[in-house]
Enzyme design. Structure first.
Site, PDB file in Angstrom:
ATOM      1  N   GLU A 168       0.829  -1.207   0.000  1.00 34.57           N
ATOM      2  CA  GLU A 168       0.000   0.000   0.000  1.00 34.57           C
ATOM      3  C   GLU A 168       0.861   1.254   0.000  1.00 34.57           C
ATOM      4  OE1 GLU A 168       0.713   1.715   2.891  1.00 34.57           O
ATOM      5  OE2 GLU A 168       1.818  -0.069   3.516  1.00 34.57           O
ATOM      6  N   GLU A 310       4.525  -0.513   1.281  1.00 32.59           N
ATOM      7  CA  GLU A 310       4.706  -0.798  -0.146  1.00 32.59           C
ATOM      8  C   GLU A 310       4.620  -2.279  -0.491  1.00 32.59           C
ATOM      9  OE1 GLU A 310       8.384   0.839  -1.635  1.00 32.59           O
ATOM     10  OE2 GLU A 310       8.007   2.828  -0.796  1.00 32.59           O
TER      11      GLU A 310
END
Length: 344
Positions: A168, A310
């Site tokens: 994310e 991430e």
């Protein structure tokens, strides 16, 4: 929108076959530690004594959060779209690790407050230009939340492989994740809130006050979908849908850090058996993640002090997943290698 039904991984016969296969390898019992449990889990998910990993993918969901207006982040909101540009250019940590470990990487615009236009490598599923400020009103309408969940499910339905990692990007999303964590677990807000992108102790205290006030404002948002719509992010809701669909497809779900695990809390509230399909890649250094993992009864593979997000922890765990499957499929048994077993 129909939430997929996810059956628990309950097959005593297969579980016993996998245990025998693992124990008969040329090693002392239990000597491969967490890899043995990992091999067993993948076999149960795939319903096979010789599981295989195909085309592992990582989806990085990006979205912005209206609650940044409350001053809860050390970084400005523009960093969300700037980091998406970095992903698209191949220059972020997740790009490096995904390339290194042969993972398909897709970047999904779930709700970034920026117009990218048509861009190669960007999956445009923008529901809105960020969420509303949950300190004042629900972050999403019920319809937006359900649309995001459906988008996540649809994305996973198109993937070719059987391993899916979740990442994310979204300035402010540790605040959303902490709020969800508190509402869905009952753990005190003070134990859910951390420094995020690098807040000072004063900044952390302010974030805590913002969340506590929002909890009082939205006291009625108690069930999974209500909590997700009220406190979550578009990227978190889309991940929730993606997790549910991936479990329905009997994929291995690789769970990253604090924000990804908050999406899993919501998914597990909707379908508790989704947890059976999850491999927890690491314990984040973000305050609260260990408590999340404890609540879920999860044992992470790695503890490297990561707090980047991430999906970086996911990408780093892929070789361990492959090692677990490889030893199960390729390692000799005592009988085949003509090695004496332990004396009684």
């Amino acid at each position: 929108m129909t939430i997929p039904h996810i059956p628990p991984l309950k097959d005593d016969s297969l579980a016993a076959q996998l245990e025998r296969a693992i124990n008969n390898k040329t090693k002392p019992l239990g000597s491969l530690g967490a890899l043995e449990g990992l091999a067993h889990k993948v076999g149960m998910i795939q319903q096979a004594t010789r599981p295989e990993l195909r085309e592992p993918a990582i989806l990085v969901f990006a979205g912005d959060h209206g609650v940044v207006a409350e001053g809860i982040s050390a970084f400005p909101q523009d960093v969300t779209w700037q980091m998406v540009e970095n992903f698209l250019a191949g220059g972020a940590a997740i790009n490096v690790f995904a390339r290194q470990n042969g993972c398909l990487l897709k970047v999904v615009d779930a709700g970034v407050k920026h117009d990218f236009g048509q861009r190669e490598g960007l999956v445009n599923r923008k529901i809105a230009h960020g969420t509303a400020n949950f300190a004042q009103q629900p972050a999403m309408s019920a319809q937006q939340c359900m649309e995001a969940i459906q988008c996540g499910m649809d994305l996973v339905a198109e993937l070719p492989g059987n391993v899916l990692g979740f990442g994310e990007m979204g300035i402010g999303n540790t605040t959303a994740a902490a709020a969800l964590m508190h509402r869905l677990t009952g753990i005190p807000v003070a134990d859910c809130v951390g420094a995020g992108t690098g807040l000072t102790s004063e900044g952390v205290a302010h974030k805590q006050r913002v969340i506590e006030a929002a909890m009082a404002l939205h006291a009625g948002a108690q069930d999974g979908l209500q909590a997700l719509a009220t406190f979550g992010g578009l990227e978190i809701a889309m991940m929730t849908g993606a997790m549910l669909k991936a479990a329905e497809r009997r994929m291995v779900l690789l769970i990253d850090g604090f924000i990804v695990t908050s999406a899993l809390l919501a998914a597990a509230r909707l379908q508790p058996a989704v947890l059976d399909y999850c491999v927890f890649s690491h314990c984040s250094d973000e305050s609260g993640h260990q408590r999340m993992l404890n609540f879920l009864g999860a044992r992470p593979l790695l503890n490297l002090g990561l707090r980047l997000g991430e999906g970086t922890g996911v990408a780093l765990a892929v070789p361990l997943l492959q090692a677990a499957v490889n030893f199960l499929n390729q390692m000799a048994t005592f009988e085949s290698a003509q090695v004496s077993e332990k004396s009684e």
